[in-house]
Design a protein around this motif. Sequence first.
Motif, PDB file in Angstrom:
ATOM      1  N   ILE A   1       0.861  -1.183   0.000  1.00  0.00           N
ATOM      2  CA  ILE A   1       0.000   0.000   0.000  1.00  0.00           C
ATOM      3  C   ILE A   1       0.899   1.235   0.000  1.00  0.00           C
ATOM      4  O   ILE A   1       1.819   1.339   0.812  1.00  0.00           O
ATOM      5  CB  ILE A   1      -0.951   0.032   1.215  1.00  0.00           C
TER       6      ILE A   1
ATOM      7  N   PHE B   1      -3.245   3.965   6.298  1.00  0.00           N
ATOM      8  CA  PHE B   1      -4.292   2.979   5.995  1.00  0.00           C
ATOM      9  C   PHE B   1      -5.375   2.963   7.062  1.00  0.00           C
ATOM     10  O   PHE B   1      -6.467   2.443   6.829  1.00  0.00           O
ATOM     11  CB  PHE B   1      -3.695   1.579   5.818  1.00  0.00           C
TER      12      PHE B   1
ATOM     13  N   MET C   1      -6.674  -1.251   2.371  1.00  0.00           N
ATOM     14  CA  MET C   1      -6.418  -2.284   3.369  1.00  0.00           C
ATOM     15  C   MET C   1      -7.632  -3.197   3.525  1.00  0.00           C
ATOM     16  O   MET C   1      -7.497  -4.422   3.617  1.00  0.00           O
ATOM     17  CB  MET C   1      -6.063  -1.665   4.715  1.00  0.00           C
TER      18      MET C   1
END
Length: 278
Positions: free
Chosen positions: A256, A263, A270
């Motif tokens: 990510i 996140f 996520m």
Amino acid sequence: MTPTIVFIHGSNANSFTFAPLQRELALLGRRSFAVDLPGHGFDAMFPEAFQTQDAAGIAEAPSNLAGVTLQDGVDHLVPILKRAKDNGPVIVLAHSRGGATLSALGNAHPELIDRMVYATAWCPIDRPIGAYMALPEFGASVLDEAAAVLAADPSVLGAIRMNWRTGDPKLLAVLKESMLADGSDDEFRVFLASLQSDENLDVGGDARVNPETWGRIPKSYIRITKDTSIPVALQDVFIKEGNALTPDNPWDVHTIETSHVGFLVRPERMAAILAGLA
């Protein structure tokens, strides 16, 4: 059966920080449970001196986390995971310092975990945590600069105490860089307000993962590429060492592009990864 995703928070955090991620997972039809480790959440304490920003009072007020150990966190999690297992498989995700708790849990109780997920989390494999901080891969971390947020002597207090309500603009800038560099100032201040002042000292010492127990649990690592607390280069060290330790059970790796807690503030990516694992 539908899995339950159990969340273990990082340092000075609590179950509250997972609320946006849990909302997103609920909309994807996934069940989750966020843990408060001992002395966290509504069991946390904030010395009255924090309200007045009395530095001496902050430094001297006793901590309810003095003497609390990593093992206490594991012991707290065991009955929770047993109850979750009654309803199907259990996926346990740890963030940041929570990785040490997840590793200790996997070492002692592999039967309670169907998959471990480390989200930019500490995972000592070949050496203790302190030794990883001496690696060049840790060099991009700003945690040393952020340590100025310490508000008491840990050796005296018996715990780690942070003054997140500091008004020092230089320190606040470093803290934002360490946590949420890609977020707005308002998002950063909201996240900062969710943190508690105290954290226990024990992070596992020389504890490392056990290939005979931890090593047989399916595991995922979620790389966070803009992390300036646990740099992605260090995350990749954990992945490399884990694959070498258990080549027949390699990491399932996802990435990510965000900051250390990005996140948690913007959880869609996520949530999609976790929904896929579940």
